[in-house]
Design an enzyme around this catalytic site. Structure first.
Site, mmCIF file in Angstrom:
data_model
loop_
_atom_site.group_PDB
_atom_site.id
_atom_site.type_symbol
_atom_site.label_atom_id
_atom_site.label_comp_id
_atom_site.label_asym_id
_atom_site.label_seq_id
_atom_site.Cartn_x
_atom_site.Cartn_y
_atom_site.Cartn_z
ATOM 1 N N SER A 117 6.305 -72.035 -40.536
ATOM 2 C CA SER A 117 6.994 -72.828 -39.536
ATOM 3 C C SER A 117 7.307 -73.957 -40.341
ATOM 4 O O SER A 117 6.606 -74.515 -41.602
ATOM 5 C CB SER A 117 6.123 -73.302 -38.525
ATOM 6 N N TYR A 141 -1.566 -77.507 -35.555
ATOM 7 C CA TYR A 141 -0.775 -76.133 -35.619
ATOM 8 C C TYR A 141 -0.158 -76.160 -36.934
ATOM 9 O O TYR A 141 -0.295 -75.223 -37.508
ATOM 10 C CB TYR A 141 0.210 -76.464 -34.431
ATOM 11 N N LYS A 145 -0.827 -73.400 -40.378
ATOM 12 C CA LYS A 145 0.402 -72.582 -41.049
ATOM 13 C C LYS A 145 0.382 -72.814 -42.629
ATOM 14 O O LYS A 145 0.647 -71.867 -43.326
ATOM 15 C CB LYS A 145 1.793 -72.880 -40.413
HETATM 16 C C1 WQD Z 1 13.441 -80.509 -30.247
HETATM 17 C C2 WQD Z 1 13.808 -82.093 -29.970
HETATM 18 C C3 WQD Z 1 12.136 -83.470 -28.813
HETATM 19 C C4 WQD Z 1 12.611 -81.558 -24.811
HETATM 20 C C5 WQD Z 1 8.454 -77.664 -32.221
HETATM 21 C C6 WQD Z 1 7.215 -77.657 -33.168
HETATM 22 C C7 WQD Z 1 7.787 -76.516 -34.288
HETATM 23 C C8 WQD Z 1 8.119 -75.421 -33.907
HETATM 24 C C9 WQD Z 1 9.131 -75.542 -32.833
HETATM 25 C C10 WQD Z 1 6.689 -73.635 -33.555
HETATM 26 C C11 WQD Z 1 12.865 -83.046 -30.468
HETATM 27 C C12 WQD Z 1 13.526 -83.188 -28.035
HETATM 28 C C13 WQD Z 1 12.827 -82.029 -26.296
HETATM 29 C C14 WQD Z 1 13.301 -82.399 -24.105
HETATM 30 C C15 WQD Z 1 13.983 -84.036 -25.784
HETATM 31 N N1 WQD Z 1 7.211 -74.679 -33.199
HETATM 32 N N2 WQD Z 1 13.258 -83.076 -26.813
HETATM 33 N N3 WQD Z 1 13.926 -83.685 -24.370
HETATM 34 O O1 WQD Z 1 9.149 -80.516 -31.735
HETATM 35 O O2 WQD Z 1 11.314 -80.044 -33.009
HETATM 36 O O3 WQD Z 1 9.516 -78.316 -32.904
HETATM 37 O O4 WQD Z 1 8.816 -76.362 -31.649
HETATM 38 O O5 WQD Z 1 6.005 -72.559 -33.777
HETATM 39 O O6 WQD Z 1 6.593 -76.508 -35.097
HETATM 40 O O7 WQD Z 1 6.991 -78.824 -33.481
HETATM 41 O O8 WQD Z 1 11.005 -78.676 -31.162
HETATM 42 O O9 WQD Z 1 12.063 -77.974 -28.903
HETATM 43 O O10 WQD Z 1 9.949 -79.102 -28.875
HETATM 44 O O11 WQD Z 1 12.042 -80.509 -29.512
HETATM 45 O O12 WQD Z 1 14.669 -84.817 -26.161
HETATM 46 O O13 WQD Z 1 13.290 -82.230 -22.657
HETATM 47 O O14 WQD Z 1 14.190 -82.187 -28.833
HETATM 48 O O15 WQD Z 1 11.754 -84.715 -28.656
HETATM 49 O O16 WQD Z 1 13.338 -84.202 -30.981
HETATM 50 P P1 WQD Z 1 10.323 -79.577 -32.167
HETATM 51 P P2 WQD Z 1 11.340 -78.879 -29.518
#
Ligand code: WQD
Length: 326
Positions: A117, A141, A145
């Site tokens: 990841s 997490y 990985k």
């Molecule tokens: C993306 C952006 C949020 C929801 C995570 C894990 C990574 C991988 C994928 C694993 C961020 C913003 C989100 C909302 C928002 N996991 N957001 N409003 O955090 O980049 O990655 O998932 O297997 O390891 O860290 O993904 O989709 O949660 O968020 O503003 O309602 O969207 O703050 O900037 P992230 P995400």
């Protein structure tokens, strides 16, 4: 060759199984069904229900199906949950992998693809993250990985196992509505959920040092990601002793605000977002340098963000028909 796909009944795993079988590879799925769904598997693909922590069952499966390659996706993947339950994550993701590798080495299986990841990079302070960017995970997490990659590479060096660690960026979309992600823990489904509830989608922080102040990510269609596994599996098959570590992204940054605008357009909801506080631990920008995967595998993503949102929405509406009112 016969490929054992651990976690093959999961959202990403089922797409990998589908892509591998469509490419003519024989597959066997190994999944504990803790979050996996057996109905996601194509007809004719055998399913062994078990945990990779169960070494005896893994050994019997490798021998019984004459497995000649493993694609290991079985893992826990909730960043927030990993902060609450670090020991559980280390057990499932690191110990589960160690037991699996022990069986793989003992059986003399020659090829191993590992689901890693972008979380291994933590808060990268670079425009494009290359595979040489230092790894500094920010959550248990991400640590599991990174430790997993170490186990995989060390086993490769010691035994000659050919390995590929694929560092996924932000995975989204679906090949068909039935295979869509049923979880609501990433941006796209979280926005869908808000729209379905007639509430404004939330932006977690608009004061980041990015062009529009919201976080920038590299979104990759799950169908492209699955194709990367097929390409990696084939590369390992034809080159013993290989050790690949590859970013799997598109190399294109999209901000949260842009994503919400596009989601509003696709769904017809047109609901302006609300600004919420920053979510702790979110890096401002994580975008892949994707050229190494292209050079090593001849693989390149074909689908854009529009495809991801459209296909994810079709899956969402299947489970939440009331959402289609927009
Ligand atoms: C993306 C952006 C949020 C929801 C995570 C894990 C990574 C991988 C994928 C694993 C961020 C913003 C989100 C909302 C928002 N996991 N957001 N409003 O955090 O980049 O990655 O998932 O297997 O390891 O860290 O993904 O989709 O949660 O968020 O503003 O309602 O969207 O703050 O900037 P992230 P995400």
């Amino acid at each position: 060759m016969t490929w054992l796909i651990t976690g093959g009944a999961g959202y990403i795993g089922a797409h990998v199984v589908r892509a591998m079988t469509e490419a003519g590879e024989r597959t066997v799925v190994y999944d504990d069904l803790s979050t996996g769904i057996a109905e996601r598997l194509p007809d004719g693909v055998p399913l062994v229900v078990g945990s990779t922590l169960d070494g005896e069952r893994v050994r019997r499966t490798l021998a019984g199906h004459r497995v000649t390659g493993v694609v290991h996706l079985a893992a826990k993947k909730q960043v927030g949950e990993s902060v609450e339950l670090p020991l559980h994550y280390y057990r499932e993701n690191v110990e589960g992998l160690r037991v699996l590798l022990e069986a793989v080495a003992a059986a003399g299986v020659p090829a191993f693809v590992f689901s890693s990841s972008a979380a291994v990079y933590g808060m990268p302070d670079v425009d494009l993250v290359t595979e040489e960017t230092p790894c500094a995970p920010m959550s248990p997490y991400g640590e599991t990985k990174l430790a997993g990659e170490w186990l995989v590479r060390a086993t490769g060096r010691a035994t000659g196992l050919s390995t590929a660690c694929l560092r996924y960026f932000n995975v989204a979309g679906a090949a068909c509505p039935e295979l869509a992600d049923v979880g609501v823990s990433n941006l796209i489904p979280m926005v869908f959920e808000r729209l379905t509830e007639n509430a404004p989608p939330r932006i977690f922080g608009d004061d980041y040092p990015t062009p529009d102040g919201t976080c920038v990510r590299d979104y990759i269609h799950v169908v492209d990601l699955a194709e990367a596994h097929v390409a990696a599996a084939r590369a390992l098959r034809s080159a013993p002793g290989l050790a690949l570590t590859l970013n799997i992204g598109r190399g294109e940054g999209v901000s949260v605000r842009e994503m919400i605008d596009r989601i509003n357009a696709v769904t017809g909801h047109g609901r302006p977002p609300a600004i919420a506080p920053r979510r702790p631990g979110d890096p401002a920008r994580v975008v892949a340098a994707a050229d190494r995967a292209a050079a090593e595998l001849g693989w390149k993503a074909k689908h854009d963000v529009q495809d991801m949102i459209t296909s994810a929405w079709e899956g969402w509406v299947r489970l939440h028909p009331e959402a289609a009112r927009g």
